[in-house]
Write an enzyme that holds these catalytic residues in place. Structure first.
Site, short mmCIF file in Angstrom:
data_model
loop_
_atom_site.label_atom_id
_atom_site.label_comp_id
_atom_site.label_asym_id
_atom_site.label_seq_id
_atom_site.Cartn_x
_atom_site.Cartn_y
_atom_site.Cartn_z
N TYR A 208 33.11 -14.99 5.25
CA TYR A 208 32.78 -14.30 4.22
C TYR A 208 33.24 -14.71 2.76
CZ TYR A 208 32.27 -10.48 0.49
OH TYR A 208 32.04 -9.94 -0.47
N LYS B 176 31.95 -16.88 -0.44
CA LYS B 176 31.86 -15.96 -1.87
C LYS B 176 32.48 -17.10 -2.85
CE LYS B 176 30.35 -12.91 -3.22
NZ LYS B 176 29.08 -12.28 -3.80
N THR C 276 34.02 -11.02 -5.48
CA THR C 276 35.07 -10.32 -4.70
C THR C 276 36.29 -10.63 -5.03
OG1 THR C 276 35.54 -9.48 -2.42
CG2 THR C 276 34.24 -11.45 -2.56
N ASP C 277 37.42 -9.44 -4.73
CA ASP C 277 38.83 -10.02 -4.73
C ASP C 277 39.21 -10.92 -3.35
OD1 ASP C 277 38.60 -8.13 -2.72
OD2 ASP C 277 40.32 -6.70 -3.84
N GLU C 278 38.43 -10.71 -2.54
CA GLU C 278 38.65 -11.51 -1.07
C GLU C 278 38.85 -13.09 -1.33
OE1 GLU C 278 36.89 -9.73 2.32
OE2 GLU C 278 36.54 -7.83 1.53
P1 NAD Z 1 25.20 -5.35 0.81
O1 NAD Z 1 25.35 -6.11 2.02
O2 NAD Z 1 25.20 -3.79 0.94
O3 NAD Z 1 23.82 -5.69 0.00
C1 NAD Z 1 23.37 -6.96 -0.13
C2 NAD Z 1 21.93 -6.86 -0.59
O4 NAD Z 1 21.81 -8.36 -0.56
C3 NAD Z 1 21.03 -6.48 0.55
O5 NAD Z 1 20.27 -5.30 0.01
C4 NAD Z 1 20.26 -7.57 1.13
O6 NAD Z 1 19.17 -7.39 1.67
C5 NAD Z 1 20.37 -8.38 -0.23
N1 NAD Z 1 20.27 -9.94 0.36
C6 NAD Z 1 20.90 -10.55 1.21
N2 NAD Z 1 20.70 -11.70 1.51
C7 NAD Z 1 19.73 -12.14 0.52
C8 NAD Z 1 18.98 -13.36 0.03
N3 NAD Z 1 19.13 -14.30 0.72
N4 NAD Z 1 18.06 -12.90 -0.94
C9 NAD Z 1 17.76 -11.96 -1.62
N5 NAD Z 1 18.61 -10.95 -1.09
C10 NAD Z 1 19.47 -10.85 -0.18
O7 NAD Z 1 26.52 -5.49 -0.39
P2 NAD Z 1 26.96 -5.06 -1.30
O8 NAD Z 1 28.28 -4.21 -0.69
O9 NAD Z 1 25.88 -3.92 -2.07
O10 NAD Z 1 27.60 -6.06 -2.24
C11 NAD Z 1 26.75 -6.57 -3.51
C12 NAD Z 1 27.63 -7.78 -4.04
O11 NAD Z 1 28.92 -7.36 -4.30
C13 NAD Z 1 27.93 -8.89 -2.92
O12 NAD Z 1 27.90 -10.10 -3.55
C14 NAD Z 1 29.32 -8.72 -2.38
O13 NAD Z 1 30.07 -9.95 -2.13
C15 NAD Z 1 29.83 -8.03 -3.75
N6 NAD Z 1 31.16 -7.20 -3.45
C16 NAD Z 1 31.08 -6.35 -2.83
C17 NAD Z 1 32.15 -5.31 -2.46
C18 NAD Z 1 32.04 -4.21 -1.56
O14 NAD Z 1 33.34 -3.56 -1.47
N7 NAD Z 1 31.12 -3.79 -1.00
C19 NAD Z 1 33.12 -5.77 -3.35
C20 NAD Z 1 33.46 -6.66 -4.16
C21 NAD Z 1 32.11 -7.46 -4.40
P1 TYD Z 2 35.46 -3.33 5.53
O1 TYD Z 2 35.09 -1.86 4.92
O2 TYD Z 2 34.87 -4.00 6.37
O3 TYD Z 2 35.60 -3.98 4.04
P2 TYD Z 2 36.61 -5.22 3.76
O4 TYD Z 2 36.91 -6.03 5.17
O5 TYD Z 2 35.63 -6.15 3.06
O6 TYD Z 2 37.83 -5.17 3.14
O7 TYD Z 2 37.13 -2.83 6.00
C1 TYD Z 2 37.90 -2.40 5.40
C2 TYD Z 2 39.29 -2.10 5.99
O8 TYD Z 2 38.92 -1.29 7.19
C3 TYD Z 2 39.67 -3.70 6.61
O9 TYD Z 2 40.99 -4.06 6.51
C4 TYD Z 2 39.09 -3.56 8.13
C5 TYD Z 2 39.40 -1.97 8.58
N1 TYD Z 2 38.39 -1.67 9.22
C6 TYD Z 2 38.86 -0.70 10.57
O10 TYD Z 2 40.14 -0.64 10.47
N2 TYD Z 2 37.83 -0.35 11.38
C7 TYD Z 2 36.58 -0.43 11.17
O11 TYD Z 2 35.75 -0.12 12.10
C8 TYD Z 2 36.17 -1.31 9.99
C9 TYD Z 2 34.88 -1.54 9.98
C10 TYD Z 2 37.06 -1.75 9.25
#
Ligand code: NAD
Ligand code: TYD
Length: 354
Positions: A158, A162, A132-134
């Site tokens: 988080y 990561k 992630t960019d975070e």
């Molecule tokens: P998500 O939370 O929707 O899904 C995570 C999945 O991993 C779930 O299906 C969960 O059951 C599984 N999981 C959790 N712990 C596990 C374990 N110990 N063993 C096996 N499976 C396990 O997450 P997402 O949004 O699909 O993100 C996927 C990846 O992409 C993550 O690594 C996250 O850090 C990264 N990512 C997400 C975003 C975003 O905006 N959602 C952005 C950048 C990077």
């Molecule tokens: P989120 O979707 O949780 O992603 P991330 O924290 O990984 O960026 O949140 C996106 C942005 O929205 C973040 O700045 C927090 C804000 N946010 C709200 O303002 N209200 C909400 O109820 C949630 C879940 C997030």
């Protein structure tokens, strides 16, 4: 064949569906099925023998080793993680367990498997770690976007977990020569997004006539990428990325949260006008800010464009329209994920925010 971990989550499920729509190479999908894992997102693959689902933990090195020996994949793509910042603030331990300890055990199992490969199989094997960019921390308004060489400065449990996993992955390349690729992506949105994250939460709450919680002043900036563009970037990095390299993936769509909320509400006004003729934005409510809330993320995605010729297809306008329409068309999926556990989380996260 390839292995995918976390393929029942938001991005993983989109990846599995797109991969099998694009080619016939099978997938072993290993997912623990935490609250975020949802096999219903993969229901269209029922009876498709190219998709082998195994419920398991990436931290279970003996299970992973057994599966690697049995299926002999040419690549592993690691999506599995605890992914929600607010949950990491309420309970960081699960993030350390999966994102740090789990990734470590996964790496050990993969290293042992890869060491036994020879010739082309060994040379061509890849572990692609999805990050992630975070991990890069928070930017001031006028600072340039994150490049791959930006220092790591994670601020939440988080992003710290990561960051630790990224460092472990890099160390296995540097120390043992394991062929790894890392992608650091900005905020995704699109189908099958669990409604604890901003965009699906706003859609779901708005349709239910509930309050739309905006943290703090709503001026925090995120850089949004349509999930299917993220999936195509991962396919591209897997196919052509250089071992040991990191690629930042983003959509060039920096938007403040409040603007996102208004855009979603305007689309709902257009696509599903409220019976009482009120606007969906009416219940926007500014609530207590997230602890340690990062102000701005922005990805500089020029490396992946320059070196791998990848660019997102969707603009924010086209992607968000598709997303809102998807939620309107898939109300059953939404209803099914709003279980008792989901309601408990919503109560825990929002009741303490005035
Ligand atoms: P998500 O939370 O929707 O899904 C995570 C999945 O991993 C779930 O299906 C969960 O059951 C599984 N999981 C959790 N712990 C596990 C374990 N110990 N063993 C096996 N499976 C396990 O997450 P997402 O949004 O699909 O993100 C996927 C990846 O992409 C993550 O690594 C996250 O850090 C990264 N990512 C997400 C975003 C975003 O905006 N959602 C952005 C950048 C990077
Ligand atoms: P989120 O979707 O949780 O992603 P991330 O924290 O990984 O960026 O949140 C996106 C942005 O929205 C973040 O700045 C927090 C804000 N946010 C709200 O303002 N209200 C909400 O109820 C949630 C879940 C997030």
């Amino acid at each position: 064949m390839i292995f995918v971990t976390g393929g029942a989550g938001f991005i993983g499920a989109n990846f599995v569906l797109d991969w099998l729509a694009e080619n016939d190479e099978s997938i072993v999908n290993i997912d623990k099925l935490t609250y975020a894992g949802n096999l219903e997102s993969l229901s269209s693959l029922q009876g498709d023998n190219r998709h082998i689902f195994v419920q398991g933990d990436i931290g279970d090195a003996s299970l992973i080793s057994e599966l690697l020996e049995k299926h002999q994949p040419r690549a592993v793509i690691n999506f599995a993680a605890e992914s929600h910042v607010d949950r990491s603030i309420h309970g960081p331990e699960a993030f350390i367990q999966t994102n740090v300890v789990g990734t470590f055990h996964l790496l050990e199992a993969i290293r042992a498997y890869w060491n036994k490969l020879d010739g082309n199989s060994k040379q061509n094997f890849r572990l692609l770690h999805v990050s992630t960019d975070e991990v890069y921390g928070s930017l001031a308004k006028d600072e340039p976007a994150f490049t791959e060489t930006h220092q790591y400065e994670p601020n939440s449990p988080y992003s710290a977990s990561k960051a630790a996993s990224d460092h472990l992955v890099h160390s296995y390349h540097h120390t043992y020569g394991l062929p790894v690729l890392t992608t650091n992506c900005s905020n995704n949105y699109g189908p099958y997004h669990f409604p604890e994250k901003l965009i699906p939460l706003i859609i779901v709450n708005a349709l239910a006539g509930k309050s739309l919680p905006v943290y703090g002043d709503g001026q925090q900036i995120r850089d949004w990428l349509y999930v299917k563009d993220h999936c195509s970037a991962i396919r591209r990095v897997l196919a052509a990325g250089t071992s040991g390299e990191t690629y930042n993936v983003g959509g060039w769509n920096e938007k403040p949260n409040l603007e996102i909320v208004h855009t979603v509400c305007s689309l709902l006004d257009e696509l599903r006008p409220r019976a009482d003729k009120q606007g969906y934005a009416e219940p926007i409510s500014f609530v207590t800010d997230r602890l340690g809330h990062d102000r701005r993320y922005a990805i500089d995605a020029r490396k992946i464009e320059r070196e791998l010729d990848w660019k997102p297809v969707e603009t924010f306008d086209t992607g968000i329209r598709k997303t809102v329409q998807w939620y309107l068309d898939n109300q059953d999926w939404v209803a099914n994920v709003q279980s008792g556990a989901y309601r408990d989380w919503v109560e825990k996260n929002y009741q303490e925010r005035s």
